[in-house]
Design an enzyme around this catalytic site. Structure first.
Site, PDB file in Angstrom:
ATOM      1  CG  ASN A  94      -1.570   1.331   1.475  1.00 43.42           C
ATOM      2  OD1 ASN A  94      -2.473   1.750   0.753  1.00 43.42           O
ATOM      3  ND2 ASN A  94      -1.099   2.041   2.498  1.00 43.42           N
ATOM      4  CE1 TYR A 160       0.312   8.004  -6.907  1.00 39.89           C
ATOM      5  CE2 TYR A 160      -1.193   8.708  -8.640  1.00 39.89           C
ATOM      6  CZ  TYR A 160      -0.948   8.019  -7.469  1.00 39.89           C
ATOM      7  OH  TYR A 160      -1.971   7.325  -6.844  1.00 39.89           O
ATOM      8  CE  LYS A 164       0.283   4.503  -6.766  1.00 39.17           C
ATOM      9  NZ  LYS A 164       0.314   3.496  -5.692  1.00 39.17           N
TER      10      LYS A 164
END
Length: 270
Positions: A94, A160, A164
């Protein structure tokens, strides 16, 4: 309840926000949980969470420090978890960061730190726990990605977004390689959620309104919804789910973007 009774779970970045919600849901379902934290400030939150889930759900929990982007710290962290709770059967990757920097002013340091936290950490933790999972012929690896894994969500976070997307494809690659050992590797893709990581971003009423309006469900998601998805993927109900990116986004990533969905660069980085 008790779908995960006596399983050992490790949640990276588990002291707050989505990580905290995942810890609570795993504990509610009977798993013993290791809560990873990094900074001294997050220790207090992690330890308070440990006490709460132990008392509320009558499970074993522990807090464990470690920068999950550094191999030595990952090895030490998992050694501690194995010693206290047993080998990790459920790994939830996470931990993640999302520093807002437009491409033309993006520093190499921010790029490297983003990839270290969002991608390299998955490689390091998954490789370490997979070895014991292979021996036991059982394991669940769940990576928390983002709607940014599949679509460009903002023009000011290319580091980012690409990290991802890499995390999502790494999920698929590991699912293929580890599936023959009865290890399921999947991911959960949240849309924007009002966690402390998004606090400053969503503090602008105009941005908050646009985020809600852009979502087909006309609302933001919640941390608990991500915890629910993680529990499903960790349970025996998902034994044949492998290499899947479960979007918990209200349908955002299947909706064609309209011009009014997008914020301008300056508003997005205020």
């Amino acid at each position: 309840m008790n779908r995960l009774a006596n399983r050992t779970a490790l949640v990276t970045g588990g002291s707050r926000g989505i990580g905290e919600a995942i810890v609570r849901r795993l504990a509610e379902e009977g798993a013993n949980v290791a809560i990873n934290y990094t900074s001294p400030g997050s220790f207090e939150k992690a330890n308070a969470l440990r006490q709460q889930v132990e008392e509320q759900f009558q499970i074993k929990a522990m807090v464990v420090k470690g920068n999950v982007g550094i191999k030595q710290e990952v090895d030490q962290m998992i050694d501690e978890v194995e010693k206290e709770l047993g080998s990790v059967e459920i790994l939830v990757n996470n931990a993640g960061i999302n520093p807002f920097e437009p491409f033309l002013s993006l520093s190499e340091e921010t790029w490297d730190k983003t990839y270290q936290t969002n991608v390299k950490s998955i490689f390091l933790t998954s490789q370490r726990v997979a070895k014991n999972m292979i021996q036991k012929k059982y394991g669940k690896i769940i990576n928390i990605t983002s709607t940014a894994s599949t679509v460009v969500t903002s023009p000011v976070v290319p580091h980012y977004i690409s990290s991802k997307a890499a995390a999502a494809h790494l999920t698929r690659a590991l699912a293929i390689e580890l599936g023959k050992y009865n290890i399921n590797v999947n991911a959960v893709g949240p849309s924007t959620i009002a966690t402390d990581m998004c606090e400053d971003y969503l503090a602008d009423p105009e941005i908050l309104e646009k985020e809600i309006e852009a979502n087909p469900m006309k609302r933001l998601g919640t941390e608990k919804q991500i915890g629910d998805a993680a529990v499903f993927l960790a349970s025996d109900e998902a034994m044949q789910v492998n290499g899947h990116l479960l979007m918990v986004d209200g349908g955002l990533t299947v909706k064609a973007a309209q011009p009014e969905d997008h914020m301008d660069h300056e508003a997005a980085i205020r």
